[in-house]
Design a protein around this motif. Structure first.
Motif, mmCIF file in Angstrom:
data_model
loop_
_atom_site.group_PDB
_atom_site.id
_atom_site.type_symbol
_atom_site.label_atom_id
_atom_site.label_comp_id
_atom_site.label_asym_id
_atom_site.label_seq_id
_atom_site.Cartn_x
_atom_site.Cartn_y
_atom_site.Cartn_z
ATOM 1 N N TRP A 10 0.846 -1.190 0.000
ATOM 2 C CA TRP A 10 0.000 0.000 0.000
ATOM 3 C C TRP A 10 0.881 1.240 0.000
ATOM 4 O O TRP A 10 1.971 1.224 0.574
ATOM 5 N N PRO A 11 0.404 2.337 -0.597
ATOM 6 C CA PRO A 11 1.181 3.586 -0.537
ATOM 7 C C PRO A 11 1.395 4.027 0.906
ATOM 8 O O PRO A 11 0.587 3.732 1.786
ATOM 9 N N LEU A 12 2.474 4.746 1.118
ATOM 10 C CA LEU A 12 2.870 5.171 2.455
ATOM 11 C C LEU A 12 1.775 5.956 3.164
ATOM 12 O O LEU A 12 1.556 5.793 4.358
ATOM 13 N N GLU A 13 1.065 6.808 2.419
ATOM 14 C CA GLU A 13 0.006 7.613 3.032
ATOM 15 C C GLU A 13 -1.084 6.733 3.646
ATOM 16 O O GLU A 13 -1.645 7.067 4.682
ATOM 17 N N PHE A 14 -1.376 5.624 3.003
ATOM 18 C CA PHE A 14 -2.445 4.734 3.462
ATOM 19 C C PHE A 14 -1.974 3.742 4.518
ATOM 20 O O PHE A 14 -2.765 2.987 5.057
ATOM 21 N N ARG A 15 -0.669 3.726 4.809
ATOM 22 C CA ARG A 15 -0.134 2.854 5.859
ATOM 23 C C ARG A 15 0.119 3.601 7.154
ATOM 24 O O ARG A 15 0.547 2.999 8.133
ATOM 25 N N HIS A 16 -0.121 4.894 7.173
ATOM 26 C CA HIS A 16 0.066 5.676 8.398
ATOM 27 C C HIS A 16 -0.873 5.125 9.469
ATOM 28 O O HIS A 16 -2.067 4.926 9.209
ATOM 29 N N PRO A 17 -0.380 4.842 10.673
ATOM 30 C CA PRO A 17 -1.224 4.220 11.702
ATOM 31 C C PRO A 17 -2.493 5.015 12.029
ATOM 32 O O PRO A 17 -3.550 4.420 12.246
ATOM 33 N N LEU A 18 -2.400 6.334 12.015
ATOM 34 C CA LEU A 18 -3.589 7.139 12.298
ATOM 35 C C LEU A 18 -4.618 7.014 11.180
ATOM 36 O O LEU A 18 -5.816 6.894 11.439
ATOM 37 N N PHE A 19 -4.156 7.000 9.934
ATOM 38 C CA PHE A 19 -5.082 6.828 8.809
ATOM 39 C C PHE A 19 -5.742 5.454 8.865
ATOM 40 O O PHE A 19 -6.958 5.334 8.662
ATOM 41 N N VAL A 20 -4.951 4.423 9.152
ATOM 42 C CA VAL A 20 -5.498 3.061 9.238
ATOM 43 C C VAL A 20 -6.543 2.989 10.347
ATOM 44 O O VAL A 20 -7.631 2.421 10.164
ATOM 45 N N ALA A 21 -6.242 3.589 11.502
ATOM 46 C CA ALA A 21 -7.193 3.580 12.621
ATOM 47 C C ALA A 21 -8.470 4.340 12.257
ATOM 48 O O ALA A 21 -9.582 3.874 12.548
ATOM 49 N N VAL A 37 -6.638 17.641 12.663
ATOM 50 C CA VAL A 37 -5.986 16.340 12.854
ATOM 51 C C VAL A 37 -5.159 15.996 11.622
ATOM 52 O O VAL A 37 -4.005 15.569 11.728
ATOM 53 N N PHE A 38 -5.748 16.191 10.438
ATOM 54 C CA PHE A 38 -4.991 15.932 9.211
ATOM 55 C C PHE A 38 -3.769 16.834 9.140
ATOM 56 O O PHE A 38 -2.665 16.369 8.859
ATOM 57 N N TRP A 39 -3.948 18.129 9.382
ATOM 58 C CA TRP A 39 -2.855 19.095 9.268
ATOM 59 C C TRP A 39 -1.712 18.760 10.223
ATOM 60 O O TRP A 39 -0.541 18.832 9.861
ATOM 61 N N ARG A 40 -2.059 18.372 11.434
ATOM 62 C CA ARG A 40 -1.047 18.147 12.474
ATOM 63 C C ARG A 40 -0.326 16.795 12.321
ATOM 64 O O ARG A 40 0.881 16.715 12.495
ATOM 65 N N TRP A 41 -1.073 15.741 12.028
ATOM 66 C CA TRP A 41 -0.466 14.396 12.096
ATOM 67 C C TRP A 41 -0.366 13.637 10.778
ATOM 68 O O TRP A 41 0.403 12.693 10.689
ATOM 69 N N LEU A 42 -1.106 14.011 9.767
ATOM 70 C CA LEU A 42 -1.084 13.231 8.521
ATOM 71 C C LEU A 42 -0.418 13.957 7.364
ATOM 72 O O LEU A 42 -0.002 13.312 6.389
ATOM 73 N N ASN A 43 -0.307 15.242 7.403
ATOM 74 C CA ASN A 43 0.195 16.034 6.283
ATOM 75 C C ASN A 43 1.697 16.283 6.424
ATOM 76 O O ASN A 43 2.134 17.388 6.725
#
Length: 122
Positions: free
Chosen positions: A3-14, A113-119
């Protein structure tokens, strides 16, 4: 296939798993949830999930740079667009839809949440 790295982020998966469980419960499970979760969970999860997909798209297909991050103006404009469409226009067009100012706040929380931890750069 990885899977692409963005979709493997633990917060995104959760968040994606939580949304899937929430969707299942709404359609088939019908478990009793607290009113706040029932009313606003999907709204909090909307922007992080949507913007992560947009980030992947922009990195892979448009800019072709793994270090690209979405500017804050894009996050804010996506929040504004969702708020206007779903809390302003949709209730005017569909009688079953209701406008809720707390949904606008929930979208903002999700955007932060996206800005702080996923972007972040890949």
């Amino acid at each position: 296939m990885k899977w692409p790295l963005e979709f493997r982020h633990p917060l995104f998966v959760a968040m994606a798993g939580l949304y899937a469980l929430f969707f299942y419960n709404r359609r088939w499970g019908h478990w009793e949830l607290p009113a706040v979760l029932n009313a606003h969970l999907a709204d909090v999860l909307a922007l992080p999930l949507l913007l992560t997909v947009a980030l992947w798209f922009m990195r892979r297909l448009y800019f072709r740079q793994p270090a690209f991050v979405l500017p804050f103006s894009w996050v804010a404009s996506t929040w504004l667009l969702l708020a206007v469409c779903f809390e302003g226009v949709l209730p005017l067009l569909k009688p079953a839809a209701t406008a809720d100012p707390l949904d606008v706040v929930a979208y903002a929380v999700g955007g932060l949440v996206f800005w702080r931890w996923l972007n972040h750069p890949a």
